[in-house]
Motif scaffolding. Structure first.
Motif, PDB file in Angstrom:
ATOM      1  N   LYS A   1       0.832  -1.197   0.000  1.00  0.00           N
ATOM      2  CA  LYS A   1       0.000   0.000   0.000  1.00  0.00           C
ATOM      3  C   LYS A   1       0.874   1.257   0.000  1.00  0.00           C
ATOM      4  N   GLN A   2       1.929   1.193   0.774  1.00  0.00           N
ATOM      5  CA  GLN A   2       2.836   2.327   0.862  1.00  0.00           C
ATOM      6  C   GLN A   2       3.410   2.681  -0.507  1.00  0.00           C
ATOM      7  N   LYS A   3       3.698   1.650  -1.282  1.00  0.00           N
ATOM      8  CA  LYS A   3       4.242   1.882  -2.635  1.00  0.00           C
ATOM      9  C   LYS A   3       3.206   2.614  -3.488  1.00  0.00           C
ATOM     10  N   TYR A   4       1.977   2.174  -3.364  1.00  0.00           N
ATOM     11  CA  TYR A   4       0.884   2.783  -4.127  1.00  0.00           C
ATOM     12  C   TYR A   4       0.744   4.253  -3.729  1.00  0.00           C
ATOM     13  N   ILE A   5       0.774   4.497  -2.428  1.00  0.00           N
ATOM     14  CA  ILE A   5       0.653   5.861  -1.922  1.00  0.00           C
ATOM     15  C   ILE A   5       1.795   6.733  -2.439  1.00  0.00           C
ATOM     16  N   HIS A   6       2.976   6.150  -2.438  1.00  0.00           N
ATOM     17  CA  HIS A   6       4.167   6.861  -2.886  1.00  0.00           C
ATOM     18  C   HIS A   6       3.996   7.330  -4.332  1.00  0.00           C
ATOM     19  N   MET A   7       3.470   6.421  -5.146  1.00  0.00           N
ATOM     20  CA  MET A   7       3.272   6.746  -6.555  1.00  0.00           C
ATOM     21  C   MET A   7       2.220   7.857  -6.696  1.00  0.00           C
ATOM     22  N   PHE A   8       1.167   7.692  -5.979  1.00  0.00           N
ATOM     23  CA  PHE A   8       0.063   8.631  -5.984  1.00  0.00           C
ATOM     24  C   PHE A   8       0.544  10.030  -5.554  1.00  0.00           C
ATOM     25  N   TYR A   9       1.330  10.040  -4.513  1.00  0.00           N
ATOM     26  CA  TYR A   9       1.866  11.296  -3.986  1.00  0.00           C
ATOM     27  C   TYR A   9       2.728  11.978  -5.053  1.00  0.00           C
ATOM     28  N   ASN A  10       3.600  11.197  -5.657  1.00  0.00           N
ATOM     29  CA  ASN A  10       4.542  11.791  -6.595  1.00  0.00           C
ATOM     30  C   ASN A  10       3.915  12.163  -7.924  1.00  0.00           C
ATOM     31  N   LEU A  11       3.048  11.300  -8.421  1.00  0.00           N
ATOM     32  CA  LEU A  11       2.503  11.563  -9.756  1.00  0.00           C
ATOM     33  C   LEU A  11       1.341  12.543  -9.748  1.00  0.00           C
ATOM     34  N   LEU A  12       0.575  12.541  -8.670  1.00  0.00           N
ATOM     35  CA  LEU A  12      -0.598  13.404  -8.677  1.00  0.00           C
ATOM     36  C   LEU A  12      -0.469  14.574  -7.690  1.00  0.00           C
ATOM     37  N   PHE A  13      -0.283  14.226  -6.442  1.00  0.00           N
ATOM     38  CA  PHE A  13      -0.349  15.258  -5.409  1.00  0.00           C
ATOM     39  C   PHE A  13       0.660  16.390  -5.621  1.00  0.00           C
ATOM     40  N   ARG A  14       1.902  16.020  -5.887  1.00  0.00           N
ATOM     41  CA  ARG A  14       2.929  17.066  -6.017  1.00  0.00           C
ATOM     42  C   ARG A  14       2.620  18.011  -7.164  1.00  0.00           C
ATOM     43  N   ASN A  15       1.989  17.472  -8.210  1.00  0.00           N
ATOM     44  CA  ASN A  15       1.623  18.360  -9.329  1.00  0.00           C
ATOM     45  C   ASN A  15       0.490  19.297  -8.948  1.00  0.00           C
ATOM     46  N   LEU A  16      -0.438  18.797  -8.157  1.00  0.00           N
ATOM     47  CA  LEU A  16      -1.543  19.660  -7.726  1.00  0.00           C
ATOM     48  C   LEU A  16      -1.016  20.813  -6.895  1.00  0.00           C
ATOM     49  N   VAL A  17      -0.052  20.493  -6.069  1.00  0.00           N
ATOM     50  CA  VAL A  17       0.505  21.508  -5.179  1.00  0.00           C
ATOM     51  C   VAL A  17       1.136  22.649  -5.984  1.00  0.00           C
ATOM     52  N   LYS A  18       1.696  22.284  -7.140  1.00  0.00           N
ATOM     53  CA  LYS A  18       2.341  23.321  -7.968  1.00  0.00           C
ATOM     54  C   LYS A  18       1.351  24.389  -8.420  1.00  0.00           C
ATOM     55  N   ASN A  19       0.055  24.033  -8.422  1.00  0.00           N
ATOM     56  CA  ASN A  19      -0.947  25.024  -8.853  1.00  0.00           C
ATOM     57  C   ASN A  19      -1.358  25.985  -7.752  1.00  0.00           C
ATOM     58  N   VAL A  20      -0.927  25.726  -6.542  1.00  0.00           N
ATOM     59  CA  VAL A  20      -1.325  26.615  -5.443  1.00  0.00           C
ATOM     60  C   VAL A  20      -0.336  27.774  -5.396  1.00  0.00           C
ATOM     61  N   PRO A  21      -0.830  29.001  -5.552  1.00  0.00           N
ATOM     62  CA  PRO A  21       0.117  30.121  -5.570  1.00  0.00           C
ATOM     63  C   PRO A  21       0.813  30.299  -4.222  1.00  0.00           C
ATOM     64  N   LEU A  22       2.059  30.708  -4.288  1.00  0.00           N
ATOM     65  CA  LEU A  22       2.803  30.984  -3.056  1.00  0.00           C
ATOM     66  C   LEU A  22       2.352  32.313  -2.479  1.00  0.00           C
ATOM     67  N   ALA A  23       2.308  32.389  -1.174  1.00  0.00           N
ATOM     68  CA  ALA A  23       1.946  33.651  -0.535  1.00  0.00           C
ATOM     69  C   ALA A  23       3.125  34.610  -0.666  1.00  0.00           C
ATOM     70  N   SER A  24       2.828  35.876  -0.615  1.00  0.00           N
ATOM     71  CA  SER A  24       3.912  36.843  -0.735  1.00  0.00           C
ATOM     72  C   SER A  24       3.977  37.677   0.538  1.00  0.00           C
ATOM     73  N   ASP A  25       5.181  38.017   0.921  1.00  0.00           N
ATOM     74  CA  ASP A  25       5.335  38.866   2.103  1.00  0.00           C
ATOM     75  C   ASP A  25       5.205  40.346   1.766  1.00  0.00           C
ATOM     76  N   GLU A  26       5.151  40.629   0.444  1.00  0.00           N
ATOM     77  CA  GLU A  26       5.039  42.039   0.061  1.00  0.00           C
ATOM     78  C   GLU A  26       3.697  42.583   0.536  1.00  0.00           C
ATOM     79  N   PRO A  27       3.681  43.830   1.038  1.00  0.00           N
ATOM     80  CA  PRO A  27       2.380  44.401   1.393  1.00  0.00           C
ATOM     81  C   PRO A  27       1.568  44.603   0.124  1.00  0.00           C
TER      82      PRO A  27
END
Ligand code: UDP
Ligand code: LCN
Length: 820
Positions: free
Chosen positions: A787-813
């Protein structure tokens, strides 16, 4: 209703019984289905199905006749229906955790059983039919990779995984003595900072261990009970025993006895008893990255509420229990608990910019804060829990380094909190092979209707794609799950649980989850939190009360002038107060309560309203939802002319003073009202009850389980404000006529708390889980690794790409708006 017996024959599925039932009411059903498809493609919820049926069968007697039988049962068990003319597909939930899907043709009323996949595809057609019919659409099926792991089958056993696991371990070890080898191997693996515990290689088989136990037991029987372990440790070592069996001859003997029983003929009772004594856990790491996590001045800030209260109390309770256990095991080890959160440089006057902080009231527990870093350096600002995903991987790495350094080794247990904390906990637990527990507090999915199928719409604001995937990853990766109530897992008869809502769902265009989280997994356990009883105690305990706050609370409740801490006033001091306190999130529904009160003349005559939460100036808030709620509160006070009857107090951060505030309300013979549209658990409910304040709480979520309606308090339906406010008014009317009525509910609330909701009960349960699931993990090692292997694949192939779409917060006022 819950008392209606199932009219289905035991062996029949919905798909089998439905055709006959439809045939029996063919005339009405033809018309009914015609109505359902009339408006074309859509999703219908139960209330829509019922409402439209009422319109079609307007004769009440006939309608009741139809609803009494199998059809009524099926309809009432339906969670949703997807209409794509000429078909209507039903998702039917006859029991918590059990789902069936059927597709009915409105033309000839034929019924076809369909699979989960087919149902989800049908639903997807409403939003993205290209994707729905794409053969290569990503399908996620966690069930497919663990067919050999045992699961519960009874809805009523859900949340009681610990006892199932004990029984299962027992049966695995039963039969021949050699079957106990995994237990022996497990005991051999125990150590603390390089020192072996319990047994050494001399006793490396069940038969050697069994013989040694017999010898030891005879030996111990001859010693005075209170003989310290040190007096016979050398003798024990010769036989192959190491430290950890107990502090005295008597304790050692008890531990030996339960293990001997287990080796002779395993039974769950001795098994559980033995595991509660085995020294497995010394150091615990608890993750709660988001929010402002601090011990003072943080409550009421955005995203900072009950979770922080829970963890601080939890840590104290766990530390106490650990200290007791370690002492009883005869070990001179100091436990260590680290709460790991985010360091926020812009700390708004809180201590959230400090790296290390001792937890007040503990000896071995601290808060460790690790900053969020990106390529640009450290992020200074607070970020909403919905926008936090891009920082978590780096945070985990940085946190691991710090933790290993502080603990001088690995922790024995990692507990995650909420989506972000659970994901981080899973990453760390997997990397270092440590037992993991997760706590949700709340899963967001059920808070927003159709949040899966409509994910694209909500994505820019909430990033639910990341959240739902992260929840699925960590709930599958974890060794055990701590839930506060049954409903959190599997809901109630009428409403699916929070975890259950992740069993099958779909995010069209992204992935179709046919099996996500399985509520029948024995990892689910209920351990409800308590409230700190040194802060929240009954108003009747006069000598304990924090009288220093009296003048401040007097002012807070009754002074006439508006200031930046309170607005509105209470013209008639003699009236009891109905009180509510929460963050000003939409789901908390503080504006709903204000509106119910505003509308209900009778209630307004009987009581005053006091609300604690938020700020008064929306521009002071940096939370989207909070700003809207603030504006709405002002508008309602205006609309219903509430000045003179309402006091709105800004968010309060001092829990001792809040404890006294609840008691002040109790002195007024008032009540607490928790009106949330949905509440995962609801700490304020148990705080109020601990103070002896009669409580009215939402029937949507945890409070429905905490309170027994009409016995230890009252349930109110947040979607039926008139009914709710009348119920409250009725209570106060009764209190007017019968002085004992109020006392009865005050006392019954307290009794309920002491029986079920204390931190002591909690800590004992959680540590038992930690010990038992650490062993269980070994027993189901292979499927778990797969199961861990499956999760690992899922995390790497899907989740990490989704995260790339979340904009980074900025400290600029923020840039000032351009001049007009
Ligand atoms: N709280 C507080 N001040 C406020 C609002 C809330 O101290 O202005 C505390 C409250 O006493 C409780 C916690 O925050 O301990 C809220 O927990 P609950 O479970 O009710 O809701 P959550 O905020 O976790 O959703
Ligand atoms: C989060 C929530 O929303 C509440 O319902 C809980 O009581 C709190 O966390 C503590 O678990």
């Amino acid at each position: 209703t819950s008392t209606t017996p199932t009219p289905l024959k035991r062996s029949e599925s919905i798909a089998e019984s439905m055709p006959d039932a439809l045939r029996q009411s063919r005339y009405h059903m033809k018309r009914c289905f015609a109505k359902y498809i009339e408006q074309g493609r859509r999703i219908m919820k139960l209330q829509h199905l019922m409402l439209e049926m009422e319109k079609v069968i307007d004769d009440k007697i006939e309608r009741n006749h139809v609803l009494e039988g199998v059809l009524g049962y099926i309809l009432r068990s339906t969670q949703e229906a997807v209409v794509i003319p000429p078909h209507v597909a039903f998702a039917v939930r006859p029991n918590p955790g059990y789902w069936e899907f059927v597709k009915v043709s409105s033309e000839d009323l034929s019924v076809e059983a369909i699979s989960t996949t087919e149902f989800l595809k049908f639903k997807e057609m409403l939003y993205d039919d290209k994707w729905a019919s794409d053969e290569n659409a990503l399908e996620v099926d966690f069930a497919a990779i663990e067919p050999t792991v045992p699961h519960l089958t009874l809805s009523s056993s859900v949340g009681n995984g610990f006892s199932f696991v004990s029984k299962f371990i027992t049966s695995k070890l039963s039969g021949r003595l050699e079957n106990a080898q995994p237990l022996v191997d497990y005991l051999l693996s125990l150590s603390h900072q390089g020192e072996k515990l319990m047994i050494n290689e001399t006793l490396n088989t069940p038969s050697k261990l069994q013989m040694a136990l017999i010898v030891a037991e005879v030996f111990l029987a001859a010693l005075p009970k209170d003989t310290p372990y040190q007096n016979f440790d050398l003798r024990f070592k010769e036989w192959g025993f190491e430290k950890g069996w107990g502090s005295t001859a008597e304790r050692v003997q008890e531990t030996i006895k339960s293990l001997s029983e287990v080796l002779q003929a395993p039974d769950p009772f001795n098994m559980e008893n033995f595991f509660s004594r085995v020294p497995t856990i010394f150091n615990i790491v608890i993750f709660s990255p988001h929010g402002y996590f601090g011990q003072a001045d943080v409550l009421g800030l955005p995203d900072t509420g009950g979770q922080v209260v829970y963890i601080l109390d939890q840590v104290k309770a766990l530390e106490d229990e650990l200290v007791n256990r370690i002492r009883d095991q005869g070990l001179a080890v100091k436990p260590r608990i680290l709460i790991v959160t985010r360091l926020i440089p812009e700390a708004r006057g809180t201590k959230c910019n400090q790296e290390l902080e001792e937890v007040v009231g503990t000896r071995y527990s601290s808060i460790l804060r690790v900053p969020f870093k990106t390529e640009k350096g450290v992020l200074k600002k607070w970020v909403s829990r919905f926008d936090i995903y891009p920082y978590l991987e780096r945070f985990t790495q940085d946190a691991i380094t710090k933790i290993l350094d502080i603990l001088e080794g690995k922790p024995d247990l990692i507990i995650g909190n909420y989506t972000d904390g659970n994901l981080v906990a899973s990453l760390m637990a997997n990397k270092l092979e440590i037992t993991q527990g997760t706590i949700a507090h709340a899963l967001e999915k059920t808070k927003y209707e159709d949040s899966d199928i409509k994910w694209k719409e909500l994505e820019p604001k909430y990033h639910f794609s990341c959240q739902f995937m992260a929840d699925m990853i960590s709930m599958n990766a974890t060794d055990f799950i701590i839930a506060s109530t049954y409903q959190e897992i599997a809901g109630s008869k009428d409403r699916p649980g929070q975890y259950e809502s992740h069993s099958a769902f779909t995010l069209p265009g992204l992935c179709r989850v046919v099996s996500g989280i399985n509520v029948f997994d024995p990892k689910f356990n209920i351990a409800a939190p308590g409230a700190d009883q040194t802060v929240y105690f009954p108003f009747t305990e006069r000598q304990k009360r924090f009288t220093v706050f009296n003048p401040a609370i007097e002012e807070l409740l009754y002074s006439r002038e508006d200031n930046n801490e309170h607005i509105g006033y209470l013209a008639d001091r003699k009236k009891p107060i109905i009180f509510s306190m929460a963050r000003l999130d939409t789901v908390k529904n503080m504006t709903g309560l204000t509106e119910w009160y505003g509308k209900n003349k009778k209630l307004r005559n009987l009581v005053n309203l006091v609300i604690v939460g938020g700020f008064f100036d929306p521009s002071k808030s940096n939370d989207r939802e909070e700003m809207a709620e603030i504006k709405k509160m002002h508008a309602l006070i205006e609309k219903y002319q509430l000045k003179g009857q309402i006091r709105w107090i800004a968010a309060q951060t001092d829990r001792r003073r809040n404890g006294e505030l609840y008691r002040f309300i109790a002195d007024s013979k008032g009540a607490f009202v928790q009106p949330a549209l949905y509440e995962a658990f609801g700490l304020t409910v148990i705080e109020a009850m601990n103070c002896g304040l009669p409580t009215f709480a939402t029937n949507q979520g945890g409070p429905a389980e905490i309170i027994v309606d009409g016995v230890s308090g009252f349930h109110i339906d947040p979607n039926n404000g008139d009914e709710a406010s009348n119920k409250i008014a009725e209570f106060f009317e009764k209190c007017k006529n019968d002085a004992t009525y109020w006392n009865k509910f005050s006392a019954a609330g307290l009794q309920r708390i002491n029986e079920c909701y204390t931190w002591k009960i909690y800590a004992n349960k959680v540590l038992n889980m930690g010990c038992t699931y650490t062993f269980w993990k070994q027993l189901v090692k292979e499927p778990k690794q797969a199961k861990q292997k499956y999760i690992h694949m899922f995390y790497n192939l899907l989740f990490r790409n989704l995260v790339k779409n979340v904009p980074l917060a900025s400290d600029e006022p923020l840039q000032p708006p351009p001049p007009p």
